[in-house]
Design a protein around this motif. Structure first.
Motif, PDB file in Angstrom:
ATOM      1  N   TYR A  86      31.142 -34.854 -11.956  1.00 30.29           N
ATOM      2  CA  TYR A  86      31.419 -33.479 -11.524  1.00 30.29           C
ATOM      3  C   TYR A  86      32.886 -33.122 -11.708  1.00 30.29           C
ATOM      4  O   TYR A  86      33.217 -32.008 -12.097  1.00 30.29           O
ATOM      5  CB  TYR A  86      31.009 -33.275 -10.060  1.00 30.29           C
ATOM      6  CG  TYR A  86      29.553 -32.917  -9.917  1.00 30.29           C
ATOM      7  CD1 TYR A  86      29.056 -31.723 -10.424  1.00 30.29           C
ATOM      8  CD2 TYR A  86      28.668 -33.771  -9.285  1.00 30.29           C
ATOM      9  CE1 TYR A  86      27.722 -31.388 -10.299  1.00 30.29           C
ATOM     10  CE2 TYR A  86      27.323 -33.452  -9.156  1.00 30.29           C
ATOM     11  CZ  TYR A  86      26.862 -32.258  -9.664  1.00 30.29           C
ATOM     12  OH  TYR A  86      25.539 -31.923  -9.551  1.00 30.29           O
ATOM     13  N   SER A 117      19.306 -36.756 -11.691  1.00 27.53           N
ATOM     14  CA  SER A 117      19.332 -36.348 -10.280  1.00 27.53           C
ATOM     15  C   SER A 117      18.977 -34.866 -10.180  1.00 27.53           C
ATOM     16  O   SER A 117      19.840 -34.030  -9.895  1.00 27.53           O
ATOM     17  CB  SER A 117      20.719 -36.582  -9.677  1.00 27.53           C
ATOM     18  OG  SER A 117      21.089 -37.912  -9.774  1.00 27.53           O
ATOM     19  N   ARG A 134      28.677 -40.123 -10.025  1.00 32.20           N
ATOM     20  CA  ARG A 134      28.325 -38.716  -9.830  1.00 32.20           C
ATOM     21  C   ARG A 134      29.578 -37.885  -9.533  1.00 32.20           C
ATOM     22  O   ARG A 134      29.777 -36.819 -10.105  1.00 32.20           O
ATOM     23  CB  ARG A 134      27.336 -38.620  -8.663  1.00 32.20           C
ATOM     24  CG  ARG A 134      26.764 -37.273  -8.439  1.00 32.20           C
ATOM     25  CD  ARG A 134      25.901 -37.253  -7.204  1.00 32.20           C
ATOM     26  NE  ARG A 134      24.914 -38.308  -7.203  1.00 32.20           N
ATOM     27  CZ  ARG A 134      23.622 -38.123  -7.072  1.00 32.20           C
ATOM     28  NH1 ARG A 134      23.147 -36.924  -6.911  1.00 32.20           N
ATOM     29  NH2 ARG A 134      22.792 -39.137  -7.070  1.00 32.20           N
ATOM     30  N   SER A 180      27.170 -31.637  -3.712  1.00 36.60           N
ATOM     31  CA  SER A 180      27.008 -33.057  -4.021  1.00 36.60           C
ATOM     32  C   SER A 180      28.023 -33.889  -3.248  1.00 36.60           C
ATOM     33  O   SER A 180      27.685 -34.925  -2.673  1.00 36.60           O
ATOM     34  CB  SER A 180      27.165 -33.294  -5.522  1.00 36.60           C
ATOM     35  OG  SER A 180      27.096 -34.668  -5.810  1.00 36.60           O
ATOM     36  N   LEU A 192      20.002 -32.824  -5.585  1.00 38.11           N
ATOM     37  CA  LEU A 192      21.293 -33.458  -5.291  1.00 38.11           C
ATOM     38  C   LEU A 192      21.184 -34.715  -4.440  1.00 38.11           C
ATOM     39  O   LEU A 192      22.045 -35.570  -4.465  1.00 38.11           O
ATOM     40  CB  LEU A 192      22.220 -32.460  -4.594  1.00 38.11           C
ATOM     41  CG  LEU A 192      22.802 -31.371  -5.488  1.00 38.11           C
ATOM     42  CD1 LEU A 192      23.650 -30.421  -4.663  1.00 38.11           C
ATOM     43  CD2 LEU A 192      23.614 -31.964  -6.617  1.00 38.11           C
TER      44      LEU A 192
END
Length: 97
Positions: A70, A53, A66, A90, A56
């Protein structure tokens, strides 16, 4: 077995920018990927996020993958303001799944 976290994610969910390689791996259960993600270092997780990715707002990674990635990176690097901003952006774009 996949040599990197990125290859494993690409095999499971595909890649928007490259063709998904043919894979002879028999264990394509998500649980194997999450075990690997849980114990990966921050550099490996960031490499996966940024390769699959690069912007974003794109990519085939599921939103919850995702967000989890993070979260795990921020646990390892809590004092990195650039990374905090990237994760916040994000989350704002994709929100909780």
């Amino acid at each position: 077995m996949h040599s990197t976290l990125t290859e494993h994610a690409r095999c499971l969910w595909g890649d928007e920018y490259r063709p998904t390689p043919a894979c002879a791996e028999r264990h394509h259960e998500e649980s194997y990927f999450f075990e690997r993600l849980t114990f990966a270092d921050a550099d490996a997780i960031l490499a996966m996020l940024r390769e699959l990715s690069p912007f974003l707002c794109d990519g085939y990674l599921p939103v919850w993958v995702r967000n989890l990635a993070y979260r795990l990176v921020l646990l390892q690097r809590p004092d990195d303001p650039d990374l905090l901003r990237e994760a916040a952006a994000s989350l704002r774009l994709h929100g909780p799944d």
